[in-house]
Structures are given as C-alpha cells and as structure tokens.
Design a protein around this motif. Structure first.
Motif, PDB file in Angstrom:
ATOM      1  N   TRP A  27       0.873  -1.171   0.000  1.00 57.28           N
ATOM      2  CA  TRP A  27       0.000   0.000   0.000  1.00 57.28           C
ATOM      3  C   TRP A  27       0.911   1.221   0.000  1.00 57.28           C
ATOM      4  O   TRP A  27       1.864   1.279   0.788  1.00 57.28           O
TER       5      TRP A  27
ATOM      6  N   SER B 181      -3.811   7.317  -2.235  1.00 62.18           N
ATOM      7  CA  SER B 181      -3.734   5.990  -1.635  1.00 62.18           C
ATOM      8  C   SER B 181      -3.766   4.974  -2.775  1.00 62.18           C
ATOM      9  O   SER B 181      -4.766   4.846  -3.474  1.00 62.18           O
TER      10      SER B 181
ATOM     11  N   LEU C 245      -9.047   4.449  -1.189  1.00 60.78           N
ATOM     12  CA  LEU C 245      -8.168   3.894  -2.209  1.00 60.78           C
ATOM     13  C   LEU C 245      -8.453   4.613  -3.522  1.00 60.78           C
ATOM     14  O   LEU C 245      -9.612   4.788  -3.903  1.00 60.78           O
TER      15      LEU C 245
END
Ligand SMILES: [Zn+2]
Ligand SMILES: [Zn+2]
Ligand SMILES: [Zn+2]
Length: 253
Positions: free
Chosen positions: A39, A46, A67
């Motif tokens: 990540w 993100s 995300l």
C-alpha cells in the motif's frame, strides 16, 4: 511517500496449511507472512499494488479507509484474488485498475461477473480496466512507471514511484528495464528461498541484482517458509533486509 507492506509471503502464505516446519510454527510475528502486496500513501493519494488473497485482512489490519487506484503486477491468484473485497472502497466511485493487457484479459475472464449486466446492489466492485503501455501514469503529485520484468516465461510488471521500486515475482530483468531502476532510494525485490527456482529470484540472485541496481536500501518480499526472518537478516549486507507484514517505510518526496 509511505510504503506499507500489506503482505510479504509467497503464494501459500506462511504459515502454510498443514505444515509443521519451524518457520510455520514460529512465535516470531515476522515469520507470519500473508500474500504479497503493498500500500502506497503519498499526500492525499492511496494506491495499492496487487489485491492479494489476504487483502481484506490486510486492509482492516492497516486501517485502510480510502483507495484511489490499483496497479497489478500480474494475474497470479496470490496477487489478484482479493479484488472482490475492494467493494467498500469503491462505493461512491469507479476504481481505476491498471495492468498490462495479459493481466486485464485474465481479470475479465476470472471476474466475469463484474462485467456482466446483472443486479448490482453492493455485490460487485466498480472498476475500470486501464491498459498500461511503456509510459508512466501521471496521478498529479505522483507518476507510476511500469517496469517490464520476467516471471519465468511471463512478461509481468514491476513499478517505480519516485525513488522507490517494487519488483515482486521476478526471475529476470530485461536490459532496457535497468535504465528505469537508476538512482533508487529503496528497492523491494522478491527473494523466494536460498535455492534457485524457475520463476522467482533466489536470495543469491536477488542480492546480485541489488549489487547491479545499487539502491540505497533494499528489502526482500515474497518469501517462502524456508527463510527465517532473524536468521536471514543476520547474513544479509547492512543495507538489505527481509520485509515483514505491517512494516512501514518512509521515503523523501
Ligand atoms: Zn506471487
Ligand atoms: Zn512450513
Ligand atoms: Zn506470480
């Protein structure tokens, strides 16, 4: 930029089902490795590289709440099969999903229900597949450069973002790709085990690549249950270490 190791294990995950070896039964949490994925957080962005089989647990463990895009290295099950679990992260938008053409073809076939006209509800991730060429993807504050690598006979992708590069499931680096790996602050590279393997670098092979690429620091990922964290760490050069699940790396912008 911050890199969070969601998972650092090979395709079986460690502990492996039905294995009682010393590493699978180790009490050191650094020997427990979920399937490989990272990540990346950079300012408001993100990003995820791969949606591993363990994605749901990894996202909850690390407190992921948003995300913006997913980049796929390749379509092997351990890197892809968590894709359905991105649903809570794409409720209000369509998630851009990047990969090479071979990976996108596999996603269309393996996740065919996503692309069929059936009732939606909360039951399907909303994704847009975007084919990667040689060029970088410009995400405003950050460019994501695909790095072509070999995984056995497969052509798959690593990624470079600023001074960071991620090369998992790699067994060969084409000559042209070394140019994309110059002046790295951090290189993450797959190192499956000590003995050679057809489709993954071994520890000695990964060290040889680190010697050629010369990043400031390097981390091993996609480790199997033949490698014990502390024992491996003790015999690596000072700027190389095995990564572990939940490890966070901070890079300069
Ligand atoms: Zn893999
Ligand atoms: Zn084992
Ligand atoms: Zn693979």
């Amino acid at each position: 930029m911050q890199i969070i190791f969601l998972g650092t294990g090979t395709s079986h995950g460690i502990p492996c089902i039905a294995c009682s070896c010393a590493i699978c039964t180790s009490s050191d949490p650094k020997n427990a490795r979920t399937r490989a994925s990272i990540w990346i957080r950079h300012r408001h962005l993100s990003l995820l590289i791969d949606t591993s089989t363990d994605f749901r647990f990894q996202a909850i463990r690390e407190g992921m709440t948003s995300l913006d895009a997913i980049f796929f290295t390749h379509a092997h099950a351990d890197h892809l099969h968590g894709l359905d679990d991105i649903r809570p992260l794409c409720r209000d938008k369509t998630m851009p999903v990047y990969g090479n053409e071979a990976t996108l073809t596999e996603i269309r076939s393996r996740f065919n229900y996503i692309f069929e006209d059936t009732q939606k509800g909360g039951g399907k991730p909303k994704i847009e597949l975007i084919s990667l060429g040689n060029g970088a993807v410009d995400l405003g504050d950050l460019a994501v450069q695909p790095v072509p690598i070999k995984h056995g006979s497969l052509d798959i992708l690593g990624f470079r973002l600023g001074g960071f590069a991620y090369l998992t499931d790699c067994s060969g680096i084409p000559e042209e790709s070394y140019k994309l790996l110059e002046n790295l602050e951090i290189l993450v590279i797959g190192a499956l085990r000590d003995k050679p393997h057809e489709t993954h670098f071994s520890v000695p092979e990964a060290l040889a690549e680190i010697g050629r690429i010369r990043p400031e620091r390097a981390y091993f990922t996609h480790l199997c249950h033949n490698l014990e964290h502390q024992e491996l760490l003790s015999r690596l050069p000072p700027n190389v270490e095995p990564a572990y699940d939940g490890q966070v790396l901070d890079l300069g912008d």
